[in-house]
Design a protein around this motif. Structure first.
Motif, PDB file in Angstrom:
ATOM      1  N   GLU A  84     -10.140 -10.337  -3.469  1.00  0.00           N
ATOM      2  CA  GLU A  84      -9.481  -9.691  -4.595  1.00  0.00           C
ATOM      3  C   GLU A  84      -8.110  -9.257  -4.075  1.00  0.00           C
ATOM      4  N   TYR A  85      -7.065  -9.620  -4.775  1.00  0.00           N
ATOM      5  CA  TYR A  85      -5.735  -9.343  -4.242  1.00  0.00           C
ATOM      6  C   TYR A  85      -4.764  -8.958  -5.358  1.00  0.00           C
ATOM      7  N   LYS A  86      -3.696  -8.326  -4.936  1.00  0.00           N
ATOM      8  CA  LYS A  86      -2.627  -7.949  -5.860  1.00  0.00           C
ATOM      9  C   LYS A  86      -1.309  -8.097  -5.117  1.00  0.00           C
ATOM     10  N   VAL A  87      -0.338  -8.774  -5.740  1.00  0.00           N
ATOM     11  CA  VAL A  87       0.974  -9.016  -5.137  1.00  0.00           C
ATOM     12  C   VAL A  87       2.014  -8.145  -5.836  1.00  0.00           C
ATOM     13  N   ASN A  88       2.757  -7.369  -5.062  1.00  0.00           N
ATOM     14  CA  ASN A  88       3.878  -6.591  -5.590  1.00  0.00           C
ATOM     15  C   ASN A  88       5.156  -7.086  -4.929  1.00  0.00           C
ATOM     16  N   VAL A  89       6.145  -7.447  -5.742  1.00  0.00           N
ATOM     17  CA  VAL A  89       7.435  -7.883  -5.203  1.00  0.00           C
ATOM     18  C   VAL A  89       8.488  -6.834  -5.531  1.00  0.00           C
ATOM     19  N   SER A  90       9.539  -6.802  -4.732  1.00  0.00           N
ATOM     20  CA  SER A  90      10.551  -5.757  -4.886  1.00  0.00           C
ATOM     21  C   SER A  90      11.903  -6.258  -4.421  1.00  0.00           C
ATOM     22  N   ASN A  91      12.944  -5.549  -4.851  1.00  0.00           N
ATOM     23  CA  ASN A  91      14.325  -5.932  -4.546  1.00  0.00           C
ATOM     24  C   ASN A  91      14.967  -5.086  -3.464  1.00  0.00           C
ATOM     25  N   ASN A  92      14.323  -4.002  -3.064  1.00  0.00           N
ATOM     26  CA  ASN A  92      14.884  -3.112  -2.044  1.00  0.00           C
ATOM     27  C   ASN A  92      13.779  -2.227  -1.489  1.00  0.00           C
ATOM     28  N   ALA A  93      14.140  -1.387  -0.514  1.00  0.00           N
ATOM     29  CA  ALA A  93      13.137  -0.554   0.158  1.00  0.00           C
ATOM     30  C   ALA A  93      12.504   0.457  -0.789  1.00  0.00           C
ATOM     31  N   ASP A  94      13.289   1.015  -1.710  1.00  0.00           N
ATOM     32  CA  ASP A  94      12.732   1.995  -2.654  1.00  0.00           C
ATOM     33  C   ASP A  94      11.676   1.350  -3.544  1.00  0.00           C
ATOM     34  N   GLU A  95      11.981   0.166  -4.069  1.00  0.00           N
ATOM     35  CA  GLU A  95      11.017  -0.530  -4.910  1.00  0.00           C
ATOM     36  C   GLU A  95       9.775  -0.924  -4.114  1.00  0.00           C
ATOM     37  N   MET A  96       9.977  -1.328  -2.850  1.00  0.00           N
ATOM     38  CA  MET A  96       8.832  -1.716  -2.037  1.00  0.00           C
ATOM     39  C   MET A  96       7.946  -0.512  -1.732  1.00  0.00           C
ATOM     40  N   THR A  97       8.553   0.654  -1.526  1.00  0.00           N
ATOM     41  CA  THR A  97       7.773   1.875  -1.295  1.00  0.00           C
ATOM     42  C   THR A  97       6.925   2.205  -2.515  1.00  0.00           C
ATOM     43  N   THR A  98       7.529   2.081  -3.703  1.00  0.00           N
ATOM     44  CA  THR A  98       6.786   2.298  -4.946  1.00  0.00           C
ATOM     45  C   THR A  98       5.654   1.290  -5.079  1.00  0.00           C
ATOM     46  N   GLY A  99       5.952   0.022  -4.738  1.00  0.00           N
ATOM     47  CA  GLY A  99       4.930  -1.014  -4.787  1.00  0.00           C
ATOM     48  C   GLY A  99       3.786  -0.742  -3.833  1.00  0.00           C
ATOM     49  N   LEU A 100       4.094  -0.189  -2.682  1.00  0.00           N
ATOM     50  CA  LEU A 100       3.067   0.163  -1.703  1.00  0.00           C
ATOM     51  C   LEU A 100       2.157   1.256  -2.253  1.00  0.00           C
ATOM     52  N   ASP A 101       2.755   2.263  -2.884  1.00  0.00           N
ATOM     53  CA  ASP A 101       1.957   3.335  -3.487  1.00  0.00           C
ATOM     54  C   ASP A 101       1.049   2.793  -4.588  1.00  0.00           C
ATOM     55  N   GLU A 102       1.553   1.835  -5.363  1.00  0.00           N
ATOM     56  CA  GLU A 102       0.748   1.237  -6.426  1.00  0.00           C
ATOM     57  C   GLU A 102      -0.445   0.484  -5.858  1.00  0.00           C
ATOM     58  N   LEU A 103      -0.223  -0.213  -4.753  1.00  0.00           N
ATOM     59  CA  LEU A 103      -1.319  -0.958  -4.130  1.00  0.00           C
ATOM     60  C   LEU A 103      -2.386  -0.008  -3.591  1.00  0.00           C
ATOM     61  N   LYS A 104      -1.955   1.106  -3.053  1.00  0.00           N
ATOM     62  CA  LYS A 104      -2.928   2.085  -2.555  1.00  0.00           C
ATOM     63  C   LYS A 104      -3.728   2.681  -3.718  1.00  0.00           C
ATOM     64  N   SER A 105      -3.055   2.982  -4.828  1.00  0.00           N
ATOM     65  CA  SER A 105      -3.756   3.514  -5.998  1.00  0.00           C
ATOM     66  C   SER A 105      -4.731   2.493  -6.571  1.00  0.00           C
ATOM     67  N   TRP A 106      -4.364   1.220  -6.477  1.00  0.00           N
ATOM     68  CA  TRP A 106      -5.223   0.130  -6.940  1.00  0.00           C
ATOM     69  C   TRP A 106      -6.499   0.021  -6.109  1.00  0.00           C
ATOM     70  N   GLY A 107      -6.425   0.527  -4.868  1.00  0.00           N
ATOM     71  CA  GLY A 107      -7.597   0.494  -3.997  1.00  0.00           C
ATOM     72  C   GLY A 107      -7.533  -0.524  -2.883  1.00  0.00           C
ATOM     73  N   ALA A 108      -6.333  -0.937  -2.513  1.00  0.00           N
ATOM     74  CA  ALA A 108      -6.189  -1.912  -1.424  1.00  0.00           C
ATOM     75  C   ALA A 108      -6.810  -1.369  -0.143  1.00  0.00           C
TER      76      ALA A 108
END
Length: 337
Positions: A84-108
């Motif tokens: 089970e996987y989820k891909v988050n893409v981003s354009n800069n470090a701020d967006e990637m940090t937000t994407g990381l938080d989303e993945l953790k909330s998702w349960g990665a």
């Protein structure tokens, strides 16, 4: 007697199908016609369920063929492994940090990250401290406990310097197309290049110019470099996309003084240019740095979750040099890059 016989055959058939569904390879021996199977034979012990891991993937937005292929291969490997996987893409470090938080909330349960921008050290360290393993692809960052799968960036520079000297000799002018925004990637490649030049061609003149890992930047920046420098013998480019743009600038300017240009990555379009006669005597080289290496990062994340962490925190993939002499071995019409 007939009823007892039918019941025995039905039970044997049920057991045979159940074992086949669990992957059993043993052949069933049918019960005797006139015997009643023991009561315990009718009780099936369910096979333990294989845990399906949840893997989060952090990748840069698709602005470059190589990074697009990284996300593609990471997703492909997750599918191959039934994750089970989820891909988050981003354009800069701020967006990637937000994407990381989303993945953790998702349960990665684990993160495979391609942290292309500076500024990811703190959020990745925090993730590791929370007990979530992180496997970085390609990028080395200052975080304790992070795993990494990467090509040998420094050796790419070493091999690039040797290739340039082999083609033009120990003197001349080499333009270095640096990409300081890429963090350790360009830093290590340039370090390996300059250190090796200092050893084998100390009289070589170098000109450094900051650019990006895109063909558009390669075209624009190389055009400026050509205008400012009437004699250039070689170009040390760190990326195939940058090199494609730089070669276009060289051709547009009608320059024949440049004898070699390097690259890195493994772009099929770039490979196809190597034997193209329109480029005359220009040696086109690439240090193969396949985006398919990200599959190793996904495998490493799964191994960690299964309790089988690697003996070493870093797995380095060796450098392979590709030019017109051996490019036929690396052409792949099905490659996404």
């Amino acid at each position: 007697m007939k009823l007892k016989k039918l019941a025995a055959l039905a039970l044997a058939g049920t057991m045979s199908l159940s074992l086949a569904a669990c992957g059993g390879g043993a052949k069933e021996t049918p019960a005797p016609e006139d015997s009643t199977p023991p009561a315990s034979a009718a009780v099936e012990t369910p096979a333990p369920e294989t845990k399906v891991h949840k893997i989060g993937i952090l990748a840069p937005a698709v602005t470059h063929g190589w990074s697009a292929a990284v996300a593609y291969n990471a997703e492909l490997r997750c599918k191959e492994l039934g994750l089970e996987y989820k891909v988050n893409v981003s354009n800069n470090a701020d967006e990637m940090t937000t994407g990381l938080d989303e993945l953790k909330s998702w349960g990665a349960e684990a993160i495979v990250a391609f942290p292309q921008w500076e500024g990811m050290e703190v959020p990745i360290q925090q993730t590791i401290d929370e007990g979530i393993p992180v496997v970085n692809f390609d990028i080395a960052i200052d975080a304790t406990g992070v795993y990494r799968v990467s090509g040998d960036n420094k050796d790419m520079g070493v091999q690039g310097a040797k290739y340039v000297v082999d083609k033009i000799g120990t003197t001349g002018t080499v333009v270095i197309l640096d990409v300081p925004t890429s963090g350790s990637v360009a830093q290590l490649r340039k370090e390996g290049f300059l250190e090796t030049l200092a050893e084998i061609a100390p009289d070589m003149k170098t000109i450094e110019y900051a650019t990006q890992f895109t063909r558009e930047a390669g075209l624009t920046d190389m055009a400026d470099i050509l205008t400012a420098n009437s004699q250039i013998d070689a170009v040390y480019s760190m990326d195939d996309e940058t090199s494609i743009g730089a070669i276009q600038a060289i051709m547009d300017a009608g320059r024949t003084d440049i004898k070699v240009i390097t690259g890195g990555g493994g772009a099929q379009e770039y490979f196809n240019m190597m034997k193209d006669e329109q480029y005359g005597d220009l040696w086109i080289e690439s240090a193969l740095y396949s985006p398919a290496m990200v599959k190793d990062a996904v495998d490493m994340a799964v191994d960690i979750l299964d309790g089988n962490p690697p003996a070493e925190d870093v797995k380095i993939i060796p450098t392979t040099i590709v030019d017109k002499d051996n490019v036929d071995q690396f052409l792949d019409a099905n490659s996404p890059y």
